[in-house]
Design a protein around this motif. Sequence first.
Motif, PDB file in Angstrom:
ATOM      1  N   TYR A 159     -10.918   6.388   0.381  1.00  0.00           N
ATOM      2  CA  TYR A 159      -9.750   5.799  -0.664  1.00  0.00           C
ATOM      3  C   TYR A 159      -8.411   6.329  -0.490  1.00  0.00           C
ATOM      4  O   TYR A 159      -8.022   7.895  -0.664  1.00  0.00           O
ATOM      5  CB  TYR A 159     -10.165   6.271  -1.994  1.00  0.00           C
ATOM      6  CG  TYR A 159      -9.597   5.638  -3.299  1.00  0.00           C
ATOM      7  CD1 TYR A 159      -8.795   4.533  -3.433  1.00  0.00           C
ATOM      8  CD2 TYR A 159      -8.816   6.701  -4.447  1.00  0.00           C
ATOM      9  CE1 TYR A 159      -7.832   4.115  -4.541  1.00  0.00           C
ATOM     10  CE2 TYR A 159      -7.871   6.566  -5.074  1.00  0.00           C
ATOM     11  CZ  TYR A 159      -7.460   4.958  -5.181  1.00  0.00           C
ATOM     12  OH  TYR A 159      -6.457   4.744  -5.637  1.00  0.00           O
ATOM     13  N   HIS A 160      -7.290   6.130  -0.867  1.00  0.00           N
ATOM     14  CA  HIS A 160      -6.123   6.465  -0.143  1.00  0.00           C
ATOM     15  C   HIS A 160      -5.632   7.111   0.931  1.00  0.00           C
ATOM     16  O   HIS A 160      -4.880   8.197   1.220  1.00  0.00           O
ATOM     17  CB  HIS A 160      -5.424   6.846  -1.092  1.00  0.00           C
ATOM     18  CG  HIS A 160      -4.671   5.424  -2.268  1.00  0.00           C
ATOM     19  ND1 HIS A 160      -3.446   6.039  -3.493  1.00  0.00           N
ATOM     20  CD2 HIS A 160      -5.638   4.205  -2.481  1.00  0.00           C
ATOM     21  CE1 HIS A 160      -3.758   4.585  -4.079  1.00  0.00           C
ATOM     22  NE2 HIS A 160      -4.232   4.112  -3.684  1.00  0.00           N
ATOM     23  N   GLU A 220       1.931  -2.350  -6.472  1.00  0.00           N
ATOM     24  CA  GLU A 220       0.803  -2.280  -6.854  1.00  0.00           C
ATOM     25  C   GLU A 220       0.694  -0.681  -7.306  1.00  0.00           C
ATOM     26  O   GLU A 220       0.238   0.053  -8.542  1.00  0.00           O
ATOM     27  CB  GLU A 220       0.148  -2.699  -7.174  1.00  0.00           C
ATOM     28  CG  GLU A 220      -1.894  -3.026  -7.452  1.00  0.00           C
ATOM     29  CD  GLU A 220      -2.244  -1.403  -7.350  1.00  0.00           C
ATOM     30  OE1 GLU A 220      -3.257  -0.909  -7.647  1.00  0.00           O
ATOM     31  OE2 GLU A 220      -2.511  -1.063  -5.847  1.00  0.00           O
ATOM     32  N   GLU A 221       1.222  -0.493  -5.995  1.00  0.00           N
ATOM     33  CA  GLU A 221       1.101   1.455  -6.188  1.00  0.00           C
ATOM     34  C   GLU A 221       1.484   2.218  -6.649  1.00  0.00           C
ATOM     35  O   GLU A 221       1.661   3.107  -6.575  1.00  0.00           O
ATOM     36  CB  GLU A 221       1.140   1.550  -4.292  1.00  0.00           C
ATOM     37  CG  GLU A 221      -0.149   1.002  -3.272  1.00  0.00           C
ATOM     38  CD  GLU A 221      -1.389   1.641  -3.428  1.00  0.00           C
ATOM     39  OE1 GLU A 221      -2.110   2.271  -4.684  1.00  0.00           O
ATOM     40  OE2 GLU A 221      -2.940   1.056  -3.524  1.00  0.00           O
ATOM     41  N   ASP A 277      -7.446  -1.539   1.156  1.00  0.00           N
ATOM     42  CA  ASP A 277      -6.803  -0.992   0.057  1.00  0.00           C
ATOM     43  C   ASP A 277      -5.019  -1.317   0.480  1.00  0.00           C
ATOM     44  O   ASP A 277      -4.548  -1.068   0.808  1.00  0.00           O
ATOM     45  CB  ASP A 277      -7.075  -0.160  -0.184  1.00  0.00           C
ATOM     46  CG  ASP A 277      -5.951   0.388  -1.526  1.00  0.00           C
ATOM     47  OD1 ASP A 277      -5.583  -0.760  -2.581  1.00  0.00           O
ATOM     48  OD2 ASP A 277      -5.764   1.751  -2.215  1.00  0.00           O
ATOM     49  N   HIS A 285       0.580  -0.969   0.002  1.00  0.00           N
ATOM     50  CA  HIS A 285      -0.132  -0.162   0.378  1.00  0.00           C
ATOM     51  C   HIS A 285       0.431   1.122  -0.230  1.00  0.00           C
ATOM     52  O   HIS A 285       2.464   0.808  -0.571  1.00  0.00           O
ATOM     53  CB  HIS A 285      -0.991  -0.434   1.321  1.00  0.00           C
ATOM     54  CG  HIS A 285      -2.085   0.842   1.049  1.00  0.00           C
ATOM     55  ND1 HIS A 285      -2.440   0.889  -0.666  1.00  0.00           N
ATOM     56  CD2 HIS A 285      -2.268   2.463   1.691  1.00  0.00           C
ATOM     57  CE1 HIS A 285      -3.963   2.232   0.682  1.00  0.00           C
ATOM     58  NE2 HIS A 285      -3.744   2.449   1.638  1.00  0.00           N
TER      59      HIS A 285
HETATM   60 ZN   LIG Z   1      -3.816   2.311  -4.218  1.00  0.00          ZN
END
Ligand SMILES: [Zn+2]
Length: 546
Positions: free
Chosen positions: A487-488, A374-375, A340, A319
């Motif tokens: 989100y984030h 991924e981030e 996430d 993350h």
């Molecule tokens: Zn993310």
Amino acid sequence: MKLLPRTASVLALLTAAACATTGGNDAERRFKADLTTLASDAYEGREAGTRGYDLAVDYVVAQFRQMGVEPAGEDGYLQDVPLRRAYRGAPGTALATFEGPDEDLTLTDREDFLLDAPSLSDPGAEDAIATAEGGVVFAGYGIDAPSLGIDSYAGIDAAGKVVLLLQGAPDGLPSEEAAHFQSTTTKIAAAAARGASAVLVLGSAAEETPEMRARMARYADMPANTFAGRDAGHEDVVTGHLSGSAAMRLFEAAGEDLDAAATPDEAGRIAAIDLGGTMTLRAEGRFENYTAPNVVGMIEGSDPELKGEYVVLSAHLDHVGIDDGEHAKGADVIHNGAMDNASGIATMLEAARRFTTDEERPRRSVLFVAVTAEEKGLLGSEYFASNPTVPQGAMVADVNLDMPILMHDFTDVIAFGAQHSTLQDIVAEAAEGMDVTLAPDPVPEMVLFVRSDHYSFVKEGVPSVFLFLGFSNGGEQSFRNFMSTHYHQVSDSPRLPIRYDVGARFAELNYRIAKAIANADERPEWNRGDFFGDLYAGDEAAVGAD
Ligand SMILES: [Zn+2]
């Protein structure tokens, strides 16, 4: 929430997880233990390349071992991914000049233009300078798509030239195709294939507000995240951004008008223009290399013929880490990433446990891949998909888990990507078995299909599906609330009203889908004429092709 002291040991963290025993059935309890452990402050937001990420790796390895999933990485369960942070040179070190047919221009670094740090495949490189010099051409949106009847380069020769491109894609393309063609990566690859020496994407003069300039200045100091020591195929191409107002001046210096050039004709076409003149560019870069592992586990198939084929379940383990901006003393700075993507990893782990407790093993082998970075731009999955620990071509499908928002009792699911291949029927049948329906994509404008790790597998020609909880029964509200508020953000944490029973049900569904793929007589195939199948797998991989 605050940082734990640095002495928190892996053992203590693992024990904490194993001892969690709050309510519900076993699957729900395990799901909760996985999610709350990985999303706890001790894991420091799991940014790839940090201590918190390494703790998360240890956690997944321990779970795989405990449930009897075999190691299938390069070194035990691990596959190290070589990563790089590429920083730009100090302000003023990048140069851009234009000797135009009508006028000469000297542009200002970080105001008129912003060049990317050079991309360099040498794994030992610590810094680099890239230069380009050539005539200037304008090639509209820079799209090379004969199948859609678009050739932005028609009538010009881009070899050795500095190519100027508009952002985005023309109106009227289907959203997934548009997402592919408007990506800067696709545009640079198309220009590089034509021998361009540089690619500059043009900003919009209308959007040049003081806030926009401030944002660009901050962005300029942030590193680009790439691979260390891998050739992206356009090492010699200088890339970057040219502000809208600087682009207008450059067009004027060449005796042309940008607004007129960027306006489509009646047929919707934007003509390419050779602007002539000579543009000279120079960019500096400084690199920091590091590694972070993917974690790969396997359940071997039982069928002597089919066990050499693999169904992949993927979920990103990383993350965004700790927010290092300015904060009041005592403020929460840890991005726990509960949804996430601790929720996706917990789903994958519980699906893996379901396989290990089955009486019969699946016919094909099943890989469980917790991917890194991924981030940072889907890097861990791209590395695994293009450099798998099983033979390339033996991966028959990817089922990806990213950000299942577990706050409503789902009655439908969205299967991103399923409509491109025979996975559609498999997913629909598995869902039906749990009284869950398949819903069409409710947010096509977000093009979620190209925004998570399954897309790395798609790019290698592997039919893929990415399951998301549907919008019925309160799903839309939880989705929109999560995206706008958490989100984030540091609030994406176990303090959210997470439904662990829903997580266990979602894991069951993904297990059933993976099992159905693993046990089917035929491996999944792209639909005939499918855009992504044709683009990445070639016609021969599609259903019904000769
Ligand atoms: Zn993310």
